[in-house]
Design a protein around this motif. Sequence first.
Motif, PDB file in Angstrom:
ATOM      1  N   MET A 174       0.788  -1.289   0.017  1.00 36.50           N
ATOM      2  CA  MET A 174      -0.065  -0.100   0.069  1.00 36.50           C
ATOM      3  C   MET A 174       0.790   1.158   0.058  1.00 36.50           C
ATOM      4  O   MET A 174       0.504   2.184  -0.688  1.00 36.50           O
ATOM      5  CB  MET A 174      -0.963  -0.050   1.086  1.00 36.50           C
ATOM      6  CG  MET A 174      -2.060  -0.988   1.164  1.00 36.50           C
ATOM      7  SD  MET A 174      -2.831  -1.314   2.865  1.00 36.50           S
ATOM      8  CE  MET A 174      -3.378   0.636   3.150  1.00 36.50           C
ATOM      9  N   SER A 175       1.809   1.198   0.725  1.00 42.83           N
ATOM     10  CA  SER A 175       2.853   2.254   0.823  1.00 42.83           C
ATOM     11  C   SER A 175       3.481   2.461  -0.416  1.00 42.83           C
ATOM     12  O   SER A 175       3.609   3.870  -1.115  1.00 42.83           O
ATOM     13  CB  SER A 175       4.142   2.210   1.995  1.00 42.83           C
ATOM     14  OG  SER A 175       3.550   2.074   3.071  1.00 42.83           O
ATOM     15  N   ALA A 182       3.077   6.223  -2.547  1.00 42.01           N
ATOM     16  CA  ALA A 182       4.184   6.629  -3.003  1.00 42.01           C
ATOM     17  C   ALA A 182       4.421   7.080  -4.290  1.00 42.01           C
ATOM     18  O   ALA A 182       4.861   8.181  -4.592  1.00 42.01           O
ATOM     19  CB  ALA A 182       5.438   6.195  -2.385  1.00 42.01           C
ATOM     20  N   SER A 183       3.866   6.326  -5.211  1.00 41.88           N
ATOM     21  CA  SER A 183       3.613   6.483  -6.618  1.00 41.88           C
ATOM     22  C   SER A 183       2.781   8.067  -6.862  1.00 41.88           C
ATOM     23  O   SER A 183       3.250   8.398  -8.059  1.00 41.88           O
ATOM     24  CB  SER A 183       3.395   5.553  -7.386  1.00 41.88           C
ATOM     25  OG  SER A 183       1.983   5.292  -7.181  1.00 41.88           O
ATOM     26  N   GLN A 184       2.120   8.158  -6.047  1.00 43.51           N
ATOM     27  CA  GLN A 184       1.163   9.289  -6.199  1.00 43.51           C
ATOM     28  C   GLN A 184       1.758  10.694  -5.619  1.00 43.51           C
ATOM     29  O   GLN A 184       0.914  11.655  -5.695  1.00 43.51           O
ATOM     30  CB  GLN A 184      -0.113   9.219  -5.676  1.00 43.51           C
ATOM     31  CG  GLN A 184      -0.845   7.805  -5.921  1.00 43.51           C
ATOM     32  CD  GLN A 184      -1.168   7.707  -7.416  1.00 43.51           C
ATOM     33  OE1 GLN A 184      -1.666   8.664  -8.214  1.00 43.51           O
ATOM     34  NE2 GLN A 184      -0.888   6.502  -8.048  1.00 43.51           N
ATOM     35  N   GLU A 197       8.471  10.723  -3.739  1.00 44.95           N
ATOM     36  CA  GLU A 197       8.076   9.091  -4.322  1.00 44.95           C
ATOM     37  C   GLU A 197       9.570   8.255  -3.625  1.00 44.95           C
ATOM     38  O   GLU A 197       9.062   7.085  -2.902  1.00 44.95           O
ATOM     39  CB  GLU A 197       8.217   9.018  -5.723  1.00 44.95           C
ATOM     40  CG  GLU A 197       7.689   7.467  -6.092  1.00 44.95           C
ATOM     41  CD  GLU A 197       7.473   7.389  -7.727  1.00 44.95           C
ATOM     42  OE1 GLU A 197       7.562   8.171  -8.436  1.00 44.95           O
ATOM     43  OE2 GLU A 197       7.341   6.103  -8.085  1.00 44.95           O
ATOM     44  N   ALA A 198      10.747   8.639  -3.823  1.00 46.63           N
ATOM     45  CA  ALA A 198      11.612   7.822  -3.448  1.00 46.63           C
ATOM     46  C   ALA A 198      11.676   7.602  -2.040  1.00 46.63           C
ATOM     47  O   ALA A 198      12.068   6.480  -1.472  1.00 46.63           O
ATOM     48  CB  ALA A 198      13.101   8.311  -4.036  1.00 46.63           C
ATOM     49  N   PRO A 199      11.899   8.800  -1.191  1.00 40.68           N
ATOM     50  CA  PRO A 199      12.127   8.471   0.211  1.00 40.68           C
ATOM     51  C   PRO A 199      10.784   7.776   0.837  1.00 40.68           C
ATOM     52  O   PRO A 199      10.890   6.856   1.874  1.00 40.68           O
ATOM     53  CB  PRO A 199      11.845  10.093   0.720  1.00 40.68           C
ATOM     54  CG  PRO A 199      11.621  10.826  -0.366  1.00 40.68           C
ATOM     55  CD  PRO A 199      12.112  10.288  -1.582  1.00 40.68           C
ATOM     56  N   LEU A 200       9.494   8.040   0.231  1.00 43.61           N
ATOM     57  CA  LEU A 200       8.328   7.240   0.607  1.00 43.61           C
ATOM     58  C   LEU A 200       8.272   5.617   0.490  1.00 43.61           C
ATOM     59  O   LEU A 200       7.997   4.964   1.237  1.00 43.61           O
ATOM     60  CB  LEU A 200       6.871   8.021   0.239  1.00 43.61           C
ATOM     61  CG  LEU A 200       6.703   9.113   0.799  1.00 43.61           C
ATOM     62  CD1 LEU A 200       5.452   9.900   0.029  1.00 43.61           C
ATOM     63  CD2 LEU A 200       6.496   9.103   2.192  1.00 43.61           C
ATOM     64  N   ASN A 201       8.947   5.515  -0.975  1.00 43.28           N
ATOM     65  CA  ASN A 201       9.218   4.161  -1.100  1.00 43.28           C
ATOM     66  C   ASN A 201      10.217   3.638  -0.174  1.00 43.28           C
ATOM     67  O   ASN A 201      10.084   2.305   0.083  1.00 43.28           O
ATOM     68  CB  ASN A 201       9.875   4.115  -2.600  1.00 43.28           C
ATOM     69  CG  ASN A 201       8.641   3.738  -3.456  1.00 43.28           C
ATOM     70  OD1 ASN A 201       7.743   2.953  -3.219  1.00 43.28           O
ATOM     71  ND2 ASN A 201       8.852   4.272  -4.946  1.00 43.28           N
TER      72      ASN A 201
END
Length: 209
Positions: A154-155, A159-161, A167-171
Motif C-alpha cells: 500500500m505504501s 508513494a507513486s502518487q 516518491e523515492a523517500p516514501l518508497n
Amino acid sequence: MHNKNYFVIAAVVAGELNKAMVIARQILLTASNARALALRAGQGAAGFRPITDFIDELAGSTVTTSQTINQKAQRLSQIAAESARATAALDYFNGVYKKAPDAPYLGSLKPAYERTAKCQRELATEFSAEAKALNEELQHLNKALRTAQIISTMSSVEASQAGSVFEAPLNNVATNVAESAQAIQHHVRYSLQLFSEIVKDDHAYKRTV
C-alpha cells in the motif's frame, strides 16, 4: 518436564524476542519519519498519511507483544532451571536409597524427598501451562507480522502518487517496513522452531506419566 536444557532454550527465545523488540522500535521511528514526509508532500501524499497509522499500530503491538513474550520466556527459563535442580536432587535421593537401603535413619529423608517430588510436579505443571501460552503468543505475533507486506505494498502504491521529490523517500519507508518485519519474523520463527522441540517433548513426557 525432564530435559535440563529447557532453561537454555527459553533463555535463547527471550534473547531472540529482545532483538525483535529493538527492530520494532525502529519501525516506530520509520512511521514517525513517514508521517513528516507525507505532511511535506501535501495533497499528493494524502493517501499515505493513514498508512502511517497502520505502521504505528503494527510496530506498537509488536513491541508490546515482544515484551510480553520476552518476560514469559524469562519466567519459563527460571522454571526450567528450578525443575532441573529438583530433578538432580531427586536423582541424588534415589541414588542414596539404592546404594544404602538398610542404612540407619534412612527414613528421615522421606519428608525432604516428598517435598522435592511435590515441588517438581508443580513446576512441571506450571512449565506446561507457560510453554503453551508462550507458543500461542509467538504464533499470534507471527500472523500479525504478515500484514507488514500488505502495508508495504500500500505504501509503494501511495508513494507513486506523491510526486517525483517524495516518491523515492516514501518508497524507502515501504522497503524499511517490509525488511524490518521480515527481520522480526526471522527471530519469531526461530523462536517457534526452538519451542517446537519443547512442546513436542512435553507432550511425549505427559503420555508417559
